[in-house]
Design a protein around this motif. Structure first.
Motif: not given
Length: 462
Positions: A5-8, A13-16
């Motif tokens: 969950r933390e990975h996704y 967040r990074a991509v967004g």
């Protein structure tokens, strides 16, 4: 240790944040195109993961697992429903991911040996983000039907070449092909791989062909069915011949005609195809070559109260259809096909049947067709054989059914003649047209006869 969950959450967040930092409105043209291309590359990587996940869900939901299958334990009927509920995509999207995943999934044996996928070259290109779902599905869905009959070496050669065409690495196609182009090339390979399969496919297609009329919904009758390729080709050619070519309007300069060609006809292509089909049906009904019904050619019966027809209010009914139609539509029927007065008692009994009236005779129609050459609206290419005859001065205003009061209009322009802004009048037996102000600011009347003889006379006199 970082959880899944933390990975996704971090990845999302990074991509967004990266993407929202790009203001597309301020990009240069070259940067906009580059950003679009890079965004699609990123999407292909995500799509490959979507396919892999859907395939794994499908494998764990196989019926062989019984009550322990994944879909059942989550309260879903099958893998498709489970994918839909997880991703909120449409059933067709979920099905495409699952079926593509089945063909590109690498299975693992009990001792851990990984076996190649059935379409392993497609799988590698998909995993690497070199091709997207659409191109991969175009290859797989076209080649799967010939698997039982194609030679393995030939099938692999077709797969390799199609992947190369999709990625732009083929010696024949050095530029990456679109998914639509790949499907076309795959179809050619399909014929090569299974030359005897065309006729059996056509036999199955013949059994499935059909055309159906639905029930009226929202004022429209839905149609559905399946056409044989050659019939679709003929119909498409008819549509293209009257939609694609452009004819300059006699009202406009070259510059104005270019504007009118873009703005003058706001119909979508499906709407134009509907109107062309309407004209084709009318032409076939008038041809005299269709089977008769009770000694008369095919006739659509439309009923309306005479007071409603005169006032333009109320509604009428087409025999065989439950939904009412507008008086405007009925006036078009009456203008083109004539009327027959029927007098009823209060109980519905017929006490008087008048003779058909306001019907242009075949001789009148031929003369008007020769004079007008087709629809008199400038730029309209619908030929005379497909047109209806419009009473310039309506019967309700005392207009006669005569050569001097009839003009050729296609189905669409006849239906909209009272609302589209075109004005029609007769001068010495010749139709004259005045364009809407937004097309012709000078609002001048111009002769509209499409007859080649009339054009020659105007040329000689000019």
């Amino acid at each position: 240790m970082e959880t899944l969950r933390e990975h996704y959450e971090f990845l999302t967040r990074a991509v967004g944040e990266t993407l929202t930092a790009i203001d597309v409105s301020v990009l240069t043209d070259d940067d906009l195109l580059e950003s679009t291309r890079r965004l699609e590359e990123l999407g292909r990587v995500v799509d490959a993961a979507r396919v892999a996940h859907a395939a794994e869900i499908d494998d764990r939901s196989r019926v062989e697992h019984g009550a322990d299958r994944l879909s059942a334990t989550k309260g879903c009927a099958n893998a498709n429903e489970l994918v839909q509920r997880l991703t909120l995509v449409a059933p067709a999207t979920a099905e495409k991911r699952i079926r593509l995943g089945r063909e590109t999934r690498r299975n693992r044996s009990l001792v851990g040996v990984v076996f190649p996928a059935r379409f392993d070259h497609v799988a590698h290109a998909l995993d690497a983000g070199h091709i997207g779902i659409d191109a991969a599905w175009a290859i797989v869905s076209t080649l799967v039907p010939v698997l039982p009959r194609a030679a393995i070496d030939d099938l692999v050669a077709a797969e390799i070449e199609l992947v190369a065409a999709a990625t732009g690495t083929s010696v024949h196609t050095p530029v990456p092909c679109t998914a639509a182009d790949i499907r076309g090339q795959a179809t050619v390979w399909q014929v090569f791989l299974d030359p005897d399969g065309v006729e059996p496919r056509e036999d199955r297609a013949m059994a499935k062909r059909g055309f159906r009329l639905g029930r009226v919904r929202g004022g429209l009758v839905p149609v559905a069915g399946d056409l044989l390729p050659e019939i679709a080709g003929k119909l498409g050619a008819v549509f293209d011949s009257y939609i694609n070519p452009r004819t300059e309007s006699v009202f406009l300069s070259d510059a104005d005609a270019e504007i009118a060609g873009v703005e003058g006809d706001t119909r979508t292509r499906p709407q134009k195809q509907h109107d062309i089909l309407a004209s084709l049906i009318d032409a076939a009904a008038r041809s005299g070559e269709l089977p008769s019904a009770g000694g008369a050619p095919p006739t659509v019966l439309v009923s309306v109260r005479i007071d409603d027809l005169a006032s333009g209010s109320g509604a009428g009914y087409i025999d065989g259809l439950e939904a009412p139609v507008s008086v405007r539509a009925i006036r078009q029927f009456a203008c083109a096909g004539g009327v027959q007065r029927v007098l009823f008692t209060d109980d519905g009994g017929v006490i008087e049947l008048g003779s058909p009236s306001r019907c242009f005779t075949p001789q009148q129609r031929r003369a008007i067709a020769l004079r007008d050459g087709g629809c008199v609206i400038p730029g309209c290419r619908v030929p005379a054989a497909w047109c209806e005859i419009h009473h310039v001065v309506p019967d309700r205003d005392g207009g006669p059914t005569s050569l001097a009061n009839g003009v050729m209009l296609c189905w669409f322009h006849h239906r909209t003649i009272d609302t589209a802004g075109w004005d029609v009048r007769m001068e010495n037996g010749v139709p004259h047209i005045k364009a809407p102000p937004w097309i012709d600011p000078n609002a001048q009347w111009k002769p509209a006869s499409g007859s080649r003889t009339a054009r020659a006379l105007r040329r000689d006199s000019g």
